[in-house]
Write a protein that holds these residues in place. Structure first.
Motif, PDB file in Angstrom:
ATOM      1  N   TRP A 252     -50.988  14.053  39.310  1.00 27.20           N
ATOM      2  CA  TRP A 252     -50.063  13.786  40.417  1.00 27.20           C
ATOM      3  C   TRP A 252     -48.691  14.402  40.128  1.00 27.20           C
ATOM      4  O   TRP A 252     -48.053  14.989  40.997  1.00 27.20           O
ATOM      5  CB  TRP A 252     -49.976  12.278  40.599  1.00 27.20           C
ATOM      6  N   ALA A 256     -46.551  17.782  41.991  1.00 28.43           N
ATOM      7  CA  ALA A 256     -45.158  17.757  42.430  1.00 28.43           C
ATOM      8  C   ALA A 256     -44.313  18.784  41.679  1.00 28.43           C
ATOM      9  O   ALA A 256     -43.440  19.441  42.260  1.00 28.43           O
ATOM     10  CB  ALA A 256     -44.582  16.357  42.240  1.00 28.43           C
ATOM     11  N   ARG A 272     -39.211  14.300  45.422  1.00 29.66           N
ATOM     12  CA  ARG A 272     -40.011  15.016  44.430  1.00 29.66           C
ATOM     13  C   ARG A 272     -39.627  14.592  43.020  1.00 29.66           C
ATOM     14  O   ARG A 272     -40.474  14.432  42.148  1.00 29.66           O
ATOM     15  CB  ARG A 272     -39.840  16.520  44.615  1.00 29.66           C
ATOM     16  N   ARG A 275     -41.274  11.295  42.342  1.00 27.14           N
ATOM     17  CA  ARG A 275     -42.716  11.428  42.108  1.00 27.14           C
ATOM     18  C   ARG A 275     -43.010  11.894  40.683  1.00 27.14           C
ATOM     19  O   ARG A 275     -43.878  11.346  40.005  1.00 27.14           O
ATOM     20  CB  ARG A 275     -43.329  12.426  43.102  1.00 27.14           C
TER      21      ARG A 275
END
Length: 779
Positions: A252, A256, A272, A275
């Motif tokens: 994940w 990003a 972003r 994340r």
């Protein structure tokens, strides 16, 4: 924000489900063994019991038996533990000739950590110096290489996570700028590349670490279950869960990270950053599942402490590493020593120094917690303590002063710029790399490993040498619970009798999960001791001791009847119960002959049709019936314990439809315990089985149902009546009779039976009272 919340919520849900259920098992050490380490024995021991400082998964504990020439002696077998975790594991040993032997053991935690050691024994006339100097290989070369690979993987994981966290910090710091010079553009591009590379390196390193742990855990299974079974067992652990968490989170984060433009002025949105930061934090927590601390603290707390320590270390090392890589590249260029580069470093370190202070506090706090929990005050008891101490000293004496120096350096407006700063930065990074190497080494060391007790030492250091006076004290022990209970119940048997001791075990099992899980083994061990304590087999078997799957009878008969060959056994059986039979057909007489039935079945590996002819050594019909009843009961117990037994798939009446006619009654009197076990305690379906048998034997089957309903209902009269009412009305009386008999025999008291008889319909009351009185008359 939703894109950030979903993965965080998902991992928290996984942790909430898994953490409370996952066993807190990591490294352990051997507290004691029986026989003890360095013991000299007159003859070969039948078994060895390993007492661990923490609960272990018994199925991952393995041993090898080696002599001083390096030869392995096969034939050992682990006794069933009867629980998912236990502090004591016993192995039956092969018959060993005289000599010096090493019993090398391994224990694998749920997170894949391995602990290993040895117990050295001398059998027969052995040289004392040879015995004390003997050493044995506890790990194979292959095992050692797997552990080295795991340590290398951990180092790569640490380094990669540090690069990723440091790069993210640099990008975040640069992202607030609106104007970009050459140095800042260069720093941005380098940080972006190392953010992606660091995550990839962390993922690869943790995959190697997890693979080594999964391999170690899977290899712990005894026998040859196959690669698929070993892999499945290895993945079904904290290592497998941690690997899944890290893969998801890093993946994940990489998605990003790759979206960050190489153009510095195209700054990504704050979402972003969140994340990527969330992915790195969650990956750090996921990788921290288990570990050394989990053996001492609740798993969720251990995970948070380790995760905080790991992320704090990455936040200290990472920015320094990124700064050093960039500074070295700029300094080697033609324009590397310009004021623009130095200004960037001053601004970067100015912001980093504010974070580093808090990072240091977290590192020290979690480090002290880890040191105290794992080692305590005895820092130098083993290699783990030494390595951890060196790590702490290196941080205190080298890294922290250098960090202070760098903060002072960047605060000076005209301080030295190039060579001195570069050398000190390299020195600090070298020290931090050494710290990472030491931290990686700790993963293959056991924080609790140390010398175990030797003969002649004070047994009170580990286990109580005297029986406790209150059995509840045993449940509070971390080490030696089984020894404590054994001593207590043994003393109770010698002070009163075996029946009282077995009843006490059964009573304690209602409130102690440990005793409940070990109930059969405890009564079994008590029976073996009773065989030596009482003068005759008949006396030892004369007590009501059928609780805990008749483990007491198993132990008595195993110890006594094993001394007879088959022919002598048949000749001896009529006389073994002569003492309790002095009062003919009494309860003690019944228990003795009934126990013989159990014992014969154990002698012949639960082969009912090989055992029943030995019961026919009794010419008295009542004794034959009692012995056969014990054999039929043991047949059911053996099936429920997973042993071979005399039953047929799909035929719930067998073996009652295959035994001799004079024993069919005895068979049906026990058969419903098997029927209910197979059909999931469905009373209605079990009554239908009884209704399907020959009319002559249906009453016995219904009486057996009454016994089982009474036992399952804990003698509660309303529940018993409700259960018996599920049967046919014209046969219901026999169910009530079975329940009344069971109530008296269970409590050695007519009170519950009387309460039952007063509750049933009037037409069944006299039969119920007669059954109660028959049972009472046997006492």
């Amino acid at each position: 924000m939703k894109r950030v919340a979903k993965p965080i919520a998902g991992l928290l849900i996984v942790l909430a489900v898994v953490l409370p259920a996952a066993p807190a098992l990591a490294h352990t050490s051997l507290a004691e063994s029986t026989p003890a380490n360095l013991s000299r024995l007159d003859g070969p021991p039948e078994s060895i019991t390993l007492v661990f400082t923490d609960p272990v998964e018994p199925e991952t504990v393995s041993i090898d038996v080696q002599d001083v020439e390096g030869r392995e002696h096969a034939g050992h077998q682990r006794r069933p533990a009867g629980a998912d975790t236990a502090s004591e594991v016993t192995f039956e040993l092969p018959d060993l000739p005289d000599g010096t032997y090493g019993i090398t053991w391994q224990s694998i935690g749920s997170d894949g950590h391995r602990a290993a050691g040895e117990v050295v024994l001398g059998i027969g006339n052995v040289d004392g110096e040879q015995l004390s100097a003997a050493q044995f290989r506890t790990l194979s070369p292959g095992d050692r290489w797997v552990e080295i690979a795991g340590a290398a993987g951990r180092f790569a994981w640490y380094l990669g996570l540090s690069f990723a966290v440091g790069s993210l910090f640099a990008l975040w710091w640069l992202g607030s700028r609106t104007q970009w010079n050459t140095s800042e553009r260069s720093f941005w591009k380098l940080s972006r590349r190392w953010l992606v590379f660091g995550q990839q390196m962390a993922l690869a390193g943790f995959a190697i670490l997890s693979a080594s742990r999964i391999a170690v855990r899977g290899a712990a299974l005894e026998g040859n279950p196959g690669v698929a079974a070993r892999l499945e067992y290895g993945l079904a652990s904290l290592s497998g869960l941690a690997l899944l968490a890290v893969v998801v989170c890093i993946g994940w984060g990489l998605k990003a990270s790759k979206g960050i433009s190489v153009r510095p002025y195209a700054s990504p949105r704050a979402e972003r950053w969140r994340r990527i930061a969330s992915a790195l934090v969650l990956a750090g927590l996921g990788a921290s599942l288990g570990g050394h601390l989990a053996a001492r603290l609740p798993l969720e707390i251990a995970t948070l402490v380790r995760g905080a320590h790991l992320l704090a270390a990455a936040l200290w090392i990472g920015p320094l590493a990124i700064a050093a890589v960039w500074w070295a590249a700029r300094h080697n260029q033609a324009a590397g020593a310009d004021g623009e580069s130095w200004a960037l470093m001053k601004g970067f370190f100015g912001r980093f120094s504010r974070v580093a202070g808090w990072t240091l506090i977290v590192l020290v706090a979690t480090g002290i917690e880890t040191l105290w929990v794992n080692v305590g005050t005895d820092l130098f008891a083993n290699r783990y303590g030494w390595v951890l101490t060196v790590k702490v000293l290196l941080l205190a004496a080298g890294i922290i002063p250098l960090a202070w120096y760098h903060r002072r350096t960047v605060a000076k407006p005209d301080g030295p710029i190039n060579s001195r700063f570069q050398r000190s930065l390299k020195l600090e990074l070298s020290g931090l790399t050494a710290v990472l190497v030491l931290a990686s080494t700790l993963t293959v060391l056991n924080p609790t490993a140390g010398p175990i007790a030797e003969p002649g030492g004070d047994p009170g250091d580990l286990l109580s040498s005297e029986p406790v006076t209150d059995v509840e004290e045993c449940d509070d022990l971390g080490v030696g619970q089984a020894n404590c209970y054994t001593q207590y119940f043994s003393a109770l048997m010698k002070e009163q009798d075996a029946g009282v001791a077995v009843a006490k075990i059964h009573e304690v099992a209602q409130s102690s999960s440990y005793v409940a899980s070990q109930c059969h083994q405890m009564t079994h061990d008590l029976g073996r001791e009773a065989a030596d304590h009482y003068d005759s087999l008949g006396e030892a078997l004369s007590f009501e001791a059928s609780a805990c799957w008749s483990g007491y009878y198993h132990g008595v008969v195993e110890e006594k009847l094993a001394r007879y060959d088959d022919e002598r056994l048949k000749q001896a059986l009529p006389a073994v119960c002569s003492e309790p039979a002095a009062e003919r057909y009494s309860f003690n007489h019944y228990n003795c002959v009934h126990g013989v039935g159990h014992g014969i079945m154990l002698r012949f590996d639960s082969d009912l049709f090989e055992s029943l002819p030995y019961c026919r050594a009794y010419t008295d019909a009542w004794e034959l019936s009692s012995c056969a009843g014990g054999a039929f009961m043991q047949n059911i117990i053996s099936a429920q314990e997973g042993a071979d037994a005399s039953f047929r798939e799909g035929d719930l009446v067998y073996p009652c439809n295959a035994v001799d006619d004079d024993l069919i009654d005895e068979c049906f009197t026990m058969q419903t315990s098997y029927v209910l076990w197979r059909n999931g305690q469905n009373l209605q379906a079990a009554f239908e089985v009884c209704d399907s048998v020959d009319e002559r034997f249906a009453p016995d089957c219904y009486q057996s149902m009454g016994r089982d309903i009474s036992g399952n209902a804990m003698l509660d009269p309303p529940t018993v009546v409700e259960g018996c009412n599920l049967g046919r009305e014209d046969r219901r009386e026999h169910c009530i009779i079975g329940a009344a008999l069971n109530a008296v025999y269970n409590d050695h008291d007519p009170a519950k039976a009387t309460e039952l008889c007063n509750l049933v319909e009037a037409r069944y009351q006299q039969a119920c009272l007669d059954a109660r009185d028959r049972a009472v008359s046997t006492f």
